[in-house]
Design an enzyme around this catalytic site. Sequence first.
Site, PDB file in Angstrom:
ATOM      1  N   HIS A 254     -10.264  -6.804  -4.854  1.00 22.75           N
ATOM      2  CA  HIS A 254      -9.984  -6.713  -3.423  1.00 22.75           C
ATOM      3  C   HIS A 254     -10.895  -7.645  -2.614  1.00 22.75           C
ATOM      4  CE1 HIS A 254      -7.396  -3.898  -1.017  1.00 22.75           C
ATOM      5  NE2 HIS A 254      -8.064  -4.466  -0.028  1.00 22.75           N
TER       6      HIS A 254
ATOM      7  N   ASP B 275      -6.300  -0.486  -5.922  1.00 22.34           N
ATOM      8  CA  ASP B 275      -7.768  -0.411  -5.903  1.00 22.34           C
ATOM      9  C   ASP B 275      -8.309   0.104  -4.583  1.00 22.34           C
ATOM     10  OD1 ASP B 275      -7.211  -2.539  -4.274  1.00 22.34           O
ATOM     11  OD2 ASP B 275      -8.242  -4.047  -5.483  1.00 22.34           O
TER      12      ASP B 275
ATOM     13  N   TYR C 126       0.877  -1.159   0.000  1.00 20.05           N
ATOM     14  CA  TYR C 126       0.000   0.000   0.000  1.00 20.05           C
ATOM     15  C   TYR C 126       0.919   1.215   0.000  1.00 20.05           C
ATOM     16  CZ  TYR C 126      -4.266  -2.608   1.194  1.00 20.05           C
ATOM     17  OH  TYR C 126      -5.350  -3.444   1.170  1.00 20.05           O
TER      18      TYR C 126
END
Length: 495
Positions: A357, A266, A238
């Site tokens: 996700h 995403d 991330y």
Amino acid sequence: MSRIISPEEVAKHNQKSDIWVIIHGKVYDLTQFLPDHPGGQKIIMKYAGKDATKAFEPIHPPDIVDRFLAPEVCMGSIDLEKLSHVKIEETEEDKQIRLAREKMPRLEEMYNSFDFETVARSVLKSDAWAYYSSGSDDEITMRENHSAFHRIWFRPRVMVNVKDVDTSTEMLGSRTSLPLYITATALGKLGHPEGEVVLTKACKTRDIIQMIPTLASCSFDEIVNAAGPNQAQWLQLYVNSNRQVSEKFVRHAESRGMKGLFITVDAPQLGHREKDMRQKYSQEDPDEISRNSTEVVRDQGAARAISNFIDPSLCWDDIAWFKSITNMPILIKGVQTAQDAVLAAKYGCKGIVLSNHGGRQLDFAPSAIEILAEVMDALKRENLDKGFEVYIDGGIRRGSDIFKAIALGAKGVGIGRPFLYAMSSYGVEGVEKLLDLFQSEFEMVMRFMGVTKISDITADMVDIRNIKDHFVANPIDYLSQTSYERMQPRGGSKL
């Protein structure tokens, strides 16, 4: 020399204006930090003057306090001898979980991934189950991820010598026993005290690649240190709004031998995960809510507490910067259209992960398996498919699902939740058992389909004419449905 502090002294500091908590044997003054805690003040106040280790450990890696708080907030070490005599009452939930664990089926009775999910629901704490199992909004995409595989049918071949079947393959240059990797999932210690290290150990014994999550409960180095000398691991990233933090992490990961960098794209903001949100809200003090009803914010549970740092400004131009700071192959995780798959290749990425996700972000986003064929066609039209590796994740629960993905062009598949459930229920042995089940199922399907190695699997072996028909009648998937909804297990106790 560290000051030794008694539990009685810590208990005196239990107000917002003066709050101490015990974490991993050390006493911290969190008075100044309280308003800034990403998870809100309530959880800290719940443990004001007490030992918060049990609540802290599943959410945070062990070194996070030392990394982010000033040294002076540590007031000293707790008197462990006296702390051991402090009585901790067993809650009703703790009692229910203890009894559920005593009645768990034997590991040999686990025949598929859904069995592990059913058991996990009964032995996980409510906040852990809410976080692991939640999807966004009405959870349509989360369920579609699995049900989409039901619209793909096989074209089996017969009279082929399939005595010897080889399920091994190569992914990003690393040999693996299956075209499967354990994908990045956050907060492993919500399910097991050893957290992600459990997955690492099972991957080592079964020769499977592990993708290490940014938001692990264990520290990155703990996970890497648990791996074998030649064990392949990837890093899921991330991207932090502070790019220096991301750069330091990426460079360190490369120095520790990571074989791939998977940038998650995403999550510019979190999806509306209501199950997780309700669980967080249910822990609030009802009396305080009624007194301050206009001030209550129903935040996004465990997910929000650990992910505020993610950079929503991430864009394609940033790929060049990532290529400048690492020699690891860069893959984009979270691609959901053929257009973006082509862009990823044009920007010089080594590959992509088609993923929504796990159905936790945008509800009604397409399942990865649904768009896989059109993505491969788009890459071929642009002559971008050679050396560009496409992976998918989401909804894979059977060896037949893996076969379908490989037939449609995937290099391999990522599986997350089922391994969390196996880990939460049975530890390392549970994860190993589930890997063995996937191995057995995949090998069986290969034999029925008349192939003996991965390279033999081709697109003409599957029928995808109905892949876009979302509203056709499908056979009821009882195993999935009974895991997802409440059911009566052995013994009659409610899951």
